[in-house]
Structure formats: structure tokens, C-alpha cells
Design a protein around this motif. Structure first.
Motif, short mmCIF file in Angstrom:
data_model
loop_
_atom_site.label_atom_id
_atom_site.label_comp_id
_atom_site.label_asym_id
_atom_site.label_seq_id
_atom_site.Cartn_x
_atom_site.Cartn_y
_atom_site.Cartn_z
N GLU A 1 0.70 -1.24 0.05
CA GLU A 1 -0.27 0.03 0.10
C GLU A 1 0.85 1.32 -0.04
O GLU A 1 0.48 2.23 -0.74
CB GLU A 1 -0.97 0.06 1.14
N THR A 2 2.00 1.14 0.57
CA THR A 2 2.82 2.50 0.81
C THR A 2 4.30 1.88 0.77
O THR A 2 4.61 1.03 1.60
CB THR A 2 2.55 3.21 1.88
N LYS A 3 5.06 2.68 0.00
CA LYS A 3 6.37 2.31 -0.06
C LYS A 3 7.34 3.15 0.79
O LYS A 3 8.34 2.76 1.04
CB LYS A 3 6.86 2.35 -1.30
N ASP A 4 6.80 4.29 1.49
CA ASP A 4 7.44 5.23 2.29
C ASP A 4 7.35 4.93 3.66
O ASP A 4 8.31 5.42 4.53
CB ASP A 4 7.16 6.58 1.81
N VAL A 5 6.41 4.40 4.38
CA VAL A 5 6.34 4.04 5.65
C VAL A 5 5.82 2.77 6.01
O VAL A 5 4.98 2.18 5.23
CB VAL A 5 5.53 5.19 6.37
N GLU A 6 6.15 2.14 7.39
CA GLU A 6 5.45 0.89 7.91
C GLU A 6 4.60 1.44 9.25
O GLU A 6 5.40 2.46 9.80
CB GLU A 6 6.57 0.01 7.98
N LEU A 7 3.70 0.69 9.60
CA LEU A 7 3.05 1.07 10.80
C LEU A 7 2.61 -0.05 11.41
O LEU A 7 2.15 -0.78 10.83
CB LEU A 7 1.80 2.05 10.39
N TYR A 8 3.08 -0.25 12.66
CA TYR A 8 2.66 -1.37 13.47
C TYR A 8 2.17 -1.01 14.85
O TYR A 8 2.53 0.18 15.39
CB TYR A 8 3.76 -2.20 13.67
N ILE A 9 1.15 -1.72 15.52
CA ILE A 9 0.52 -1.75 16.62
C ILE A 9 1.42 -2.64 17.59
O ILE A 9 1.31 -3.88 17.21
CB ILE A 9 -0.96 -1.90 16.77
N VAL A 10 2.10 -2.30 18.53
CA VAL A 10 2.74 -3.04 19.54
C VAL A 10 2.18 -3.27 20.82
O VAL A 10 1.79 -2.04 21.43
CB VAL A 10 4.29 -3.01 19.63
N ASN A 11 1.98 -4.41 21.41
CA ASN A 11 1.09 -4.46 22.80
C ASN A 11 2.08 -5.19 23.63
O ASN A 11 2.46 -6.37 23.54
CB ASN A 11 -0.33 -5.12 22.48
N PHE A 12 2.25 -4.63 24.87
CA PHE A 12 3.01 -5.14 26.08
C PHE A 12 2.26 -5.41 27.23
O PHE A 12 1.48 -4.64 27.58
CB PHE A 12 4.10 -4.27 26.39
N GLY A 13 2.22 -6.87 27.77
CA GLY A 13 1.69 -7.07 29.06
C GLY A 13 2.62 -6.23 30.20
O GLY A 13 3.57 -5.48 29.84
N ALA A 14 1.94 -6.11 31.40
CA ALA A 14 2.53 -5.17 32.35
C ALA A 14 3.76 -5.94 32.55
O ALA A 14 4.29 -6.97 32.68
CB ALA A 14 1.61 -5.50 33.54
N GLY A 15 4.86 -4.96 32.73
CA GLY A 15 6.21 -5.25 32.95
C GLY A 15 7.00 -5.86 31.87
O GLY A 15 8.24 -6.22 32.27
N GLU A 16 6.48 -6.01 30.76
CA GLU A 16 7.19 -6.70 29.72
C GLU A 16 7.96 -5.64 28.63
O GLU A 16 7.17 -4.30 28.70
CB GLU A 16 6.43 -7.56 28.88
N ARG A 17 8.73 -5.76 27.90
CA ARG A 17 9.50 -4.65 27.30
C ARG A 17 10.34 -5.40 26.16
O ARG A 17 10.55 -6.68 26.10
CB ARG A 17 10.37 -3.90 28.04
#
Length: 131
Positions: free
Chosen positions: A34-50
Motif C-alpha cells: 500500500e505504501t512504499k514510504d512508511v510502515e506502521l505497527y501496533i505493539v502491545n506489551f503486558g504489564a512489566g514486559e519490554r
């Protein structure tokens, strides 16, 4: 133009050496073809995770969407809350994740072709444990 509904995202477990925790997921939202210029992600962390201390080959932007998170570099840790935006230059060592008492989600924006390199020496990273 393409509209992507939240119900159309394909959430997957985040696996691999970059992630510290079993309750971390990500969903690719936009990118090739769809786009060659950007990527977009949603990232979800549980409490205390990184994730571990790492660098990107391209600039990265994070926008907090849910909960309380931490962004950290050699200068210290800062709390992120919904609506907060962080810009991280290419090559800048950092980590991000959830506080001990809250889940945390953010949107990640970067250019396609990004390469992530882990740069910490051990699993908890160069700057200690999560606050």
C-alpha cells in the motif's frame, strides 16, 4: 486510498531475542504494497514486559495509545501515556515497554527496510529493570 479497520489487523505474538516477556504482540497495519514510504505497527506489551536495548537503521516514531509505558536510553527512563510521541533517531540505543503495573500499547512508524540490532549485553539491558 485504502481504509484499514481495526478488526482487519492480524495480531501475532512477538517472538525472538528482541522481546522480554510472553505477553507481547504486534499487528502490521500499513506498509508494502500500500505504501512504499512508511510502515506502521501496533505493539502491545503486558504489564512489566519490554524489549531489549536495540538500535534501528532508520528513524523511528512511537505514539502511545493505551496504558503506561516506558521509553529509556542511556540518559534514563521516561513514562509514556496515551497521545505521547517519541522520536528516536537511527542508531540511537533505547528500549521501550510497559510499566510494572500497566499494559501498554504504542504505534510504531518507520521506513520500510528497517533493520533492528540488539545492543545490550544481557536480557535486562544496560540500564536496569523497569520502574
Amino acid at each position: 486510498m485504502k481504509v484499514i479497520k481495526s478488526t482487519q489487523t492480524n495480531t501475532k505474538p512477538a517472538t525472538g531475542d528482541l522481546f522480554l516477556g510472553d505477553n507481547i504482540t504486534f499487528a502490521p497495519v500499513a506498509g508494502l504494497p500500500e505504501t512504499k514510504d512508511v510502515e506502521l505497527y501496533i505493539v502491545n506489551f503486558g504489564a512489566g514486559e519490554r524489549n531489549r536495548v536495540h538500535i534501528h537503521k532508520v528513524d523511528q516514531i512511537l505514539m502511545a495509545t493505551v496504558g503506561r509505558g516506558i521509553i529509556a536510553d542511556e540518559n534514563g527512563e521516561q513514562i509514556m501515556e496515551p497521545g505521547d510521541v517519541v522520536t528516536i533517531p537511527a542508531g540511537h540505543p533505547h528500549w521501550h515497554g510497559a510499566t510494572a503495573d500497566s499494559n501498554f500499547s504504542h504505534i510504531t512508524v518507520a521506513r520500510p527496510g528497517d533493520v533492528i540490532e540488539i545492543v545490550d549485553q544481557d536480557a535486562r539491558g544496560a540500564w536496569g529493570a523497569i520502574a
